[in-house]
Design a protein around this motif. Structure first.
Motif, PDB file in Angstrom:
ATOM      1  N   LEU A  47       0.882  -1.158  -0.068  1.00  9.61           N
ATOM      2  CA  LEU A  47       0.087  -0.077   0.012  1.00  9.61           C
ATOM      3  C   LEU A  47       0.944   1.198  -0.246  1.00  9.61           C
ATOM      4  N   THR A  48       0.575   2.157  -0.598  1.00  5.78           N
ATOM      5  CA  THR A  48       1.123   3.297  -0.820  1.00  5.78           C
ATOM      6  C   THR A  48       0.231   4.548  -0.201  1.00  5.78           C
ATOM      7  N   VAL A  49       0.682   5.735   0.186  1.00  6.22           N
ATOM      8  CA  VAL A  49      -0.294   7.038   0.269  1.00  6.22           C
ATOM      9  C   VAL A  49       0.876   8.251   0.198  1.00  6.22           C
ATOM     10  N   ASP A  50       0.244   9.012  -0.147  1.00  7.62           N
ATOM     11  CA  ASP A  50       0.507  10.500  -0.273  1.00  7.62           C
ATOM     12  C   ASP A  50      -0.163  11.498   0.185  1.00  7.62           C
ATOM     13  N   ILE A  51       0.408  12.847   0.167  1.00 10.85           N
ATOM     14  CA  ILE A  51      -0.422  13.663   0.991  1.00 10.85           C
ATOM     15  C   ILE A  51      -0.381  15.010  -0.361  1.00 10.85           C
ATOM     16  N   THR A  52      -1.348  15.223  -0.859  1.00  5.23           N
ATOM     17  CA  THR A  52      -1.972  16.214  -1.973  1.00  5.23           C
ATOM     18  C   THR A  52      -2.211  17.627  -1.378  1.00  5.23           C
ATOM     19  N   THR A  53      -2.823  17.705  -0.281  1.00  2.00           N
ATOM     20  CA  THR A  53      -3.428  18.983   0.314  1.00  2.00           C
ATOM     21  C   THR A  53      -3.239  18.959   1.767  1.00  2.00           C
ATOM     22  N   VAL A  54      -2.600  20.453   2.057  1.00  3.90           N
ATOM     23  CA  VAL A  54      -2.765  20.517   3.544  1.00  3.90           C
ATOM     24  C   VAL A  54      -3.482  22.110   3.673  1.00  3.90           C
ATOM     25  N   THR A  55      -4.590  22.031   4.333  1.00  5.64           N
ATOM     26  CA  THR A  55      -5.447  23.099   4.305  1.00  5.64           C
ATOM     27  C   THR A  55      -5.717  23.342   5.906  1.00  5.64           C
ATOM     28  N   PRO A  56      -5.295  24.600   6.643  1.00  5.44           N
ATOM     29  CA  PRO A  56      -4.384  25.666   5.871  1.00  5.44           C
ATOM     30  C   PRO A  56      -3.031  25.163   6.028  1.00  5.44           C
TER      31      PRO A  56
END
Length: 760
Positions: A47-56
């Motif tokens: 399994l792989t995971v990424d982070i595409t948004t950080v708000t705020p």
């Protein structure tokens, strides 16, 4: 303490019982989760995971934190009950050193406890092999398990799942992390604003073969098309709106984009087809053997015939779109690198090549950008004050970029722009800390748009917080420059990152580069240490640099000669100036052998073309007197007229020649030049005849011959003179005798022609 916190702490203590020595103080145990020395064992899951948004993009007291991204099952088995959890460090990172250590720590490094309250994690369910899904995590600020101190927190996401055997481990099967700063804007004293100038690189390796096609041309073309690295950089810059941004463009890349868009390759005056057909390599000089021929990329869409080689090459209209977008975006304050992003230290040792690189860059920017923009030079891994002076020029034209590692501690404290003494005026130096663009921690793509932005925010937040404690700066605001790596790729998920909107924070103020340059601090050259980043890219090996320098200089010399005999063709000169500059690119640190091979092949092709203009004549010339004439023949086997002259030189100063002015010889034609000669003695003398350009520059192989005068000419003229005198004397004598004879007959009174005897 909550049940969740107690269980988590118990598990942590079990790990620390192994990691910490007996008798370790309790404080070490309580805050061990803030360090990066403790590791969890990586699970062998797919399994792989990424982070595409950080708000705020930065923590704000009272506002929830939202993370989202994608999850993929790259395993060979199905995973069920997949869940995503947010993790965050309890204590913040307070220094740049701590931030760098966190960014370089192993992917399995402990970050913090998972937030497991209902509603705070995301359930994705079943993921079949090859499936992807998305997650979103929303956690109120008050639920975040943090100390609340100002600084930079590490935040991440971890995945738990059940395998096909119905087993479920508490170890994370996949993880990703990034940084989020916390600078409280509501405190009584607002945070110090950091003036940030942003340089936006549009650069990439460009290497052109002798026929004008590009090495790795398919990869270059793809980078210009939708989804390609260079296309993404231009598109990301377009989302910046009013954010001040300074484009840094390589003119060689602009030329390559135009060639690929139009499908026109090769110099304006292509060489004659070599003997044996178009598949044979070009003729090269004996002192510069060319390397093996390269095979052009196979076209996959639109194709046309290459006028230089007759081969099919790819034409990409998308490359033209990219070029037009760059031209439209390029403004008066944007900058260019030297042509091909040259090895500046090498150019400093090769003035002829440096001049060629300057001419090539200037010709391209004028033709495509309609301007003469300022240039920027990136210092190599080590540079001293003298080499630094060679990188720059007038204060309003050329900017040198250094790392803080190039400066003394005193120099680093002076600010991001320094003015150093230079031979042509003050030399401006931009001090760009590479940490600002170094990106985030593993295992996610550290240089994705989101990771680069979060690292930039983290670094500037620490700079802002540190400025409050630094009283030595007075009223001068902290300032910094963001300069990404030349090969920066913001990644496929760049639209989700909302890069520029995330820069709107209380402590950050993007400003034009000229704002920083206007505040340049004048200082002495001794702030430059000569050292630099030990892992600097673009540093060419000394032996490779020397070979490239010599070969590029030879190429420039031959190209100038060819252009001059062809009538000073500016297009031809520009094309070969560019070829020489590309040979000395800083990218040679990655492909020096290939660049040397291509540079030598191009230089050899020039030698072959120059070799098609030859000088012929007799190997032995005899003059009948001290003055005389003889002829030499100029042959032009090129497909264009040439204008050349003949100059002669003898081993004796008693021999003088005059060959007249240069002559124009048509394509495939011959022209005989008459040489007037003056000799002061009759010895045999060796002489040489050279072909020269209009400016008197020699080229080609000389015609070697011997010359002498002969005394036979003097003898012949002497004999003729004596014979002439004898003839004249005999003629005069005959006339006199006849005159006398005629006078005696008249005194006798007889008729004309009768004798006295007959008369009697």
């Amino acid at each position: 303490m909550s049940v969740r916190r107690a269980c988590s702490l118990a598990g942590l203590l079990a790990v620390l019982s192994v990691a910490l020595p007996a008798g370790a103080p309790v404080s070490a145990v309580q805050h061990a989760h803030a360090s990066y020395s403790t590791r969890e064992t990586a699970a062998p899951a797919g399994l792989t995971v990424d982070i595409t948004t950080v708000t705020p993009s930065a923590l704000v007291p009272g506002e929830q934190l939202e993370l989202s991204g994608t999850v993929a099952n790259d395993d060979t088995q199905v995973w069920r009950k997949v869940q995503a959890y947010l993790v965050i460090s309890y204590d913040p990172l307070a220094t740049q050193g701590e931030l760098a250590a966190a960014a370089n720590s192993p992917a399995e490094s402990y970050v913090g406890d998972r937030i497991v309250e209902i509603g705070r994690f995301d359930t994705l369910g079943r993921l079949d092999v090859g499936d992807t899904s998305t997650y979103t995590l929303r956690v109120p600020f008050g639920v975040l398990d943090i100390s609340g101190a100002e600084g930079v927190y590490t935040v991440g996401v971890q995945l738990l799942a059940t395998d096909v055997d119905d087993s479920r481990s508490t170890e994370a099967l996949a993880r990703a992390r990034t940084f989020v700063p916390l600078v409280d804007a509501d405190r009584s004293n607002p945070p110090a604003e950091v003036d940030l100038a942003m340089l936006w690189p549009l650069r990439g390796p460009v290497l052109r073969r002798v026929d004008g096609t590009y090495v790795h041309g398919a990869a270059l073309r793809r980078s210009l098309e939708p989804g390609g690295r260079l296309r993404r950089l231009v598109d990301l810059a377009a989302t910046g709106g009013d954010t001040p941004l300074t484009l840094v463009t390589d003119p060689a890349l602009l030329d390559a984009a135009e060639d690929i868009a139009d499908g026109r390759y090769g110099p304006p005056a292509p060489p004659r087809e070599p003997a044996g057909g178009p598949d044979q390599p070009p003729q090269t000089s004996t002192d510069e053997p060319s390397g093996p021929s390269d095979v052009a990329e196979t076209p996959t869409e639109t194709a046309t015939d290459d006028p230089a080689t007759g081969q099919e090459v790819r034409v990409s209209p998308a490359a033209g779109d990219w070029l037009q977008d760059v031209v439209n975006r390029f403004g008066p304050n944007d900058l260019v690198t030297g042509y091909g992003a040259p090895d500046e230290a090498g150019l400093a040792q090769a003035p002829r090549v440096a001049a060629a690189a300057f001419r090539a860059g200037r010709a391209t920017t004028r033709a495509l950008l309609g301007a003469d923009p300022g240039t920027v030079a990136f210092a190599p891994g080590s540079v001293d004050a003298a080499e630094l002076a060679a990188l720059g020029g007038p204060i309003d034209d050329r900017l040198a970029v250094l790392s803080p590692d190039h400066l003394t501690e005193q120099g680093r404290e002076l600010g991001p722009v320094l003015a150093l003494p230079g031979s042509d005026g003050p030399q401006q130096v931009l001090v760009a800390d590479p940490s600002l663009a170094a990106g985030g921690p593993a295992p996610d793509d550290p240089l994705s748009a989101l990771q680069v932005r979060q690292r930039l925010l983290a670094e500037t937040a620490l700079l802002s917080l540190g400025a409050e404690d630094d009283q030595s700066r007075g009223d001068a605001p902290p300032a910094a420059a963001f300069v990404p790596a030349p090969q920066w790729d913001p990644g496929l998920s760049w639209p989700s990152a909302d890069f520029f909107s995330g820069l709107q924070t209380p402590w950050l103020r993007p400003v034009p580069l000229d704002t920083l340059r206007a505040g340049a601090v004048a200082t002495d050259s001794d702030v430059v240490t000569g050292d630099g980043p030990q892992d600097s890219a673009g540093v060419v090996d000394a032996a490779d640099a020397l070979a490239l320098t010599e070969s590029s200089a030879r190429l420039v010399h031959r190209a100038q000669t060819l252009a001059r005999i062809l009538g000073g063709d500016p297009g031809l000169a520009r094309w070969y100036d560019a070829a020489a500059a590309l040979g000395m690119s800083s990218y040679a640190s990655n492909d020096a052998d290939r660049r040397l091979e291509v540079t030598r092949a191009t230089s050899g092709a020039l030698a072959g073309q120059l070799g098609q203009v030859t000088l012929d004549g007799s190997s032995f010339v005899i003059l009948s007197s001290s003055r005389g004439r003889f002829g030499v023949t100029i042959s032009n086997d090129l497909d264009r007229p040439v204008t050349v002259g003949v100059r002669l030189q003898a081993t004796s100063t008693e021999l003088r020649f005059e060959a007249g002015d240069p002559v124009t010889v048509g394509a495939g034609e011959r022209e005989t030049v008459t040489v007037d000669t003056t000799v002061d003695d009759n010895r045999v003398t060796t002489a040489q005849a050279f072909l020269v350009t209009r400016t008197g520059q020699r080229f080609g192989n000389p015609l070697v011959f011997s010359i002498r005068t002969s005394d036979i000419g003097v003898v012949v003229w002497g004999v003729l003179a004596v014979a002439g005198l004898i003839f004249v004397a005999a003629l005069v004598r005959r006339i006199v005798r006849r005159v006398r004879g005629n006078g005696g007959g008249d005194s006798g009174g007889g008729p004309r022609g009768s004798s006295p005897r007959a008369a009697a």
